[in-house]
Design a protein around this motif. Structure first.
Motif, PDB file in Angstrom:
ATOM      1  N   TYR A 167       0.814  -1.221   0.000  1.00  0.00           N
ATOM      2  CA  TYR A 167       0.000   0.000   0.000  1.00  0.00           C
ATOM      3  C   TYR A 167       0.847   1.271   0.000  1.00  0.00           C
ATOM      4  O   TYR A 167       0.362   2.349   0.356  1.00  0.00           O
ATOM      5  CB  TYR A 167      -0.950  -0.003   1.207  1.00  0.00           C
ATOM      6  CG  TYR A 167      -2.004  -1.068   1.106  1.00  0.00           C
ATOM      7  CD1 TYR A 167      -3.141  -0.888   0.321  1.00  0.00           C
ATOM      8  CD2 TYR A 167      -1.856  -2.281   1.775  1.00  0.00           C
ATOM      9  CE1 TYR A 167      -4.105  -1.880   0.214  1.00  0.00           C
ATOM     10  CE2 TYR A 167      -2.811  -3.285   1.669  1.00  0.00           C
ATOM     11  CZ  TYR A 167      -3.932  -3.071   0.885  1.00  0.00           C
ATOM     12  OH  TYR A 167      -4.891  -4.061   0.772  1.00  0.00           O
ATOM     13  N   ASN A 212       0.617   4.596   2.475  1.00  0.00           N
ATOM     14  CA  ASN A 212      -0.632   4.668   3.230  1.00  0.00           C
ATOM     15  C   ASN A 212      -0.561   3.667   4.383  1.00  0.00           C
ATOM     16  O   ASN A 212      -0.918   2.495   4.239  1.00  0.00           O
ATOM     17  CB  ASN A 212      -1.833   4.369   2.328  1.00  0.00           C
ATOM     18  CG  ASN A 212      -3.165   4.592   3.039  1.00  0.00           C
ATOM     19  OD1 ASN A 212      -3.294   4.360   4.237  1.00  0.00           O
ATOM     20  ND2 ASN A 212      -4.155   5.064   2.294  1.00  0.00           N
ATOM     21  N   ASN A 219      -3.707   1.543   5.533  1.00  0.00           N
ATOM     22  CA  ASN A 219      -4.081   0.377   4.745  1.00  0.00           C
ATOM     23  C   ASN A 219      -3.132  -0.801   4.935  1.00  0.00           C
ATOM     24  O   ASN A 219      -3.455  -1.936   4.556  1.00  0.00           O
ATOM     25  CB  ASN A 219      -4.181   0.740   3.261  1.00  0.00           C
ATOM     26  CG  ASN A 219      -5.509   1.397   2.930  1.00  0.00           C
ATOM     27  OD1 ASN A 219      -6.509   1.183   3.610  1.00  0.00           O
ATOM     28  ND2 ASN A 219      -5.530   2.219   1.889  1.00  0.00           N
ATOM     29  N   GLU A 244      -8.545   1.244   5.696  1.00  0.00           N
ATOM     30  CA  GLU A 244      -9.494   2.104   5.003  1.00  0.00           C
ATOM     31  C   GLU A 244     -10.160   1.362   3.847  1.00  0.00           C
ATOM     32  O   GLU A 244      -9.996   0.150   3.702  1.00  0.00           O
ATOM     33  CB  GLU A 244      -8.776   3.369   4.521  1.00  0.00           C
ATOM     34  CG  GLU A 244      -8.219   4.191   5.680  1.00  0.00           C
ATOM     35  CD  GLU A 244      -7.486   5.448   5.235  1.00  0.00           C
ATOM     36  OE1 GLU A 244      -7.187   5.591   4.028  1.00  0.00           O
ATOM     37  OE2 GLU A 244      -7.212   6.294   6.104  1.00  0.00           O
ATOM     38  N   LYS A 245     -10.900   2.102   3.029  1.00  0.00           N
ATOM     39  CA  LYS A 245     -11.716   1.517   1.962  1.00  0.00           C
ATOM     40  C   LYS A 245     -10.944   0.545   1.070  1.00  0.00           C
ATOM     41  O   LYS A 245     -11.411  -0.566   0.800  1.00  0.00           O
ATOM     42  CB  LYS A 245     -12.311   2.637   1.107  1.00  0.00           C
ATOM     43  CG  LYS A 245     -13.175   2.139  -0.045  1.00  0.00           C
ATOM     44  CD  LYS A 245     -13.702   3.300  -0.874  1.00  0.00           C
ATOM     45  CE  LYS A 245     -14.519   2.766  -2.060  1.00  0.00           C
ATOM     46  NZ  LYS A 245     -15.030   3.884  -2.907  1.00  0.00           N
ATOM     47  N   GLU A 246      -9.739   0.950   0.607  1.00  0.00           N
ATOM     48  CA  GLU A 246      -8.970   0.098  -0.301  1.00  0.00           C
ATOM     49  C   GLU A 246      -8.620  -1.248   0.334  1.00  0.00           C
ATOM     50  O   GLU A 246      -8.732  -2.297  -0.298  1.00  0.00           O
ATOM     51  CB  GLU A 246      -7.684   0.811  -0.737  1.00  0.00           C
ATOM     52  CG  GLU A 246      -7.887   2.031  -1.590  1.00  0.00           C
ATOM     53  CD  GLU A 246      -8.278   3.276  -0.792  1.00  0.00           C
ATOM     54  OE1 GLU A 246      -8.631   4.291  -1.419  1.00  0.00           O
ATOM     55  OE2 GLU A 246      -8.229   3.226   0.463  1.00  0.00           O
ATOM     56  N   GLU A 286     -11.694  -3.434   0.615  1.00  0.00           N
ATOM     57  CA  GLU A 286     -12.025  -4.036  -0.682  1.00  0.00           C
ATOM     58  C   GLU A 286     -11.147  -5.259  -0.950  1.00  0.00           C
ATOM     59  O   GLU A 286     -11.614  -6.273  -1.474  1.00  0.00           O
ATOM     60  CB  GLU A 286     -11.852  -3.003  -1.798  1.00  0.00           C
ATOM     61  CG  GLU A 286     -12.925  -1.924  -1.794  1.00  0.00           C
ATOM     62  CD  GLU A 286     -12.669  -0.843  -2.835  1.00  0.00           C
ATOM     63  OE1 GLU A 286     -11.556  -0.808  -3.412  1.00  0.00           O
ATOM     64  OE2 GLU A 286     -13.585  -0.033  -3.079  1.00  0.00           O
ATOM     65  N   ASP A 287      -9.870  -5.153  -0.586  1.00  0.00           N
ATOM     66  CA  ASP A 287      -8.950  -6.274  -0.786  1.00  0.00           C
ATOM     67  C   ASP A 287      -9.301  -7.447   0.115  1.00  0.00           C
ATOM     68  O   ASP A 287      -9.146  -8.611  -0.286  1.00  0.00           O
ATOM     69  CB  ASP A 287      -7.505  -5.826  -0.541  1.00  0.00           C
ATOM     70  CG  ASP A 287      -7.002  -4.899  -1.639  1.00  0.00           C
ATOM     71  OD1 ASP A 287      -7.542  -4.956  -2.758  1.00  0.00           O
ATOM     72  OD2 ASP A 287      -6.082  -4.109  -1.369  1.00  0.00           O
TER      73      ASP A 287
END
Length: 300
Positions: A176, A179, A182, A203-205, A208-209
């Motif tokens: 990441y 960041n 993440n 966080e969002k990313e 999603e993973d």
């Protein structure tokens, strides 16, 4: 003379009998104790009672998982939280940790880890494969080296057990960059019937993973990432976890506006009962493998 010899022979026989009986009783007692120890050991391993302590360390994270007098620590608050954390651990009688997990290298998650590592024996320390150029991170590395420990970077899907608890690593699953949030290690902690998902500041990313891994994310309790910020706890991720309860580790009157209004609204819309350390202090959730209880009531 013959009479004395006969008496002597009888005495010797009696002594032999006494020794044999004594040895038999001793062996039986030892066997009984061994069997008792085995039963106790098996009982300890099978006992599903698990306590998860969300320790109130203000605008930071510090979570203690307890089962059969075995302990795991997830994050260690800020630098200034060491006295609060040590006092809490000492009051519980903690002597060593099966594992310490540093979700990511931000100060509000690893601040007092160096002190904990120096004060307690630690069997294994986990951290993401991401360094940070801060004095706090340097202090932790020095403590790890000085105590003869090493840092272990887990892979998504890996598991380990202690007592009746299973810990499954959910994240991170890729690079990441800078960041740090993440990079957070995500875990699912289960004692059989009940599960807790906690993912640092992911966080969002990163969420999603985790969804893309197809790992089972469902849990009874979700520790909201990033202190309830709107950068985390996406609709899809929360739906996959499908928790009955959520816990927000957050500081009273913090300048970040955590938890966000949108996050609280999301919890209410999904009928997820929640707890907040800033309003309720340390939150202790207890699972006996059948029922899940808490030391405080959820916020209405």
């Amino acid at each position: 003379m013959k009479r004395n010899k006969k008496i002597s022979t009888i005495i010797k026989l009696l002594l032999i009998i006494i020794l044999v009986i004594g040895q038999y009783l001793y062996t039986s007692d030892q066997r009984g104790q061994t069997e008792e120890n085995k039963e106790t050991s098996a009982k300890d391993t099978d006992d599903p009672l698990m306590k998860v302590h969300f320790i109130d360390v203000g605008q930071a994270d510090c979570i203690l998982v307890e089962n059969n007098n075995k302990y795991m620590l997830v994050d260690g608050g800020n630098n200034d939280d060491k006295d609060v954390i040590l006092d809490y651990l000492n009051r519980l009688g903690v002597k060593e940790f099966e594992a310490i997990i540093m979700t990511h290298p931000h100060e509000d998650h690893i601040g007092s880890i160096d002190t904990v590592i120096r004060e307690f024996k630690v069997k294994k320390i986990y951290a993401p494969k991401k360094e940070h150029t801060t004095k706090t991170y340097e202090d932790v590395l020095n403590a790890v080296i000085e105590t003869g420990n090493t840092l272990n970077a887990p892979k998504s899907g890996e598991k380990f057990n202690f007592g009746a608890v299973t810990v499954t690593f959910l994240a991170p699953s890729r690079d990441y960059g800078n960041n740090l949030n993440n990079w957070s290690i995500g875990i699912k902690v289960s004692n059989g019937k009940h599960s807790f998902v906690m993912c640092g500041d992911a966080e969002k990313e990163a969420e999603e993973d985790m969804l893309a891994t197809k790992l089972d994310l469902s849990a009874d309790v979700l520790k909201l990432s990033h202190h309830g910020s709107d950068t985390s706890s996406t609709k899809e991720f929360v739906k996959a976890v499908n928790p009955k309860y959520a816990v927000i580790s957050v500081g009273k009157g913090n300048t970040y506006g955590h938890p966000s209004k949108s996050t609280i609204k999301m919890l209410k819309n999904n009928k997820i009962k929640y707890f907040r350390t800033d309003e309720q202090g340390t939150i202790v959730m207890i699972s006996d493998g059948d029922q899940l209880t808490c030391n405080v009531s959820p916020i209405p």
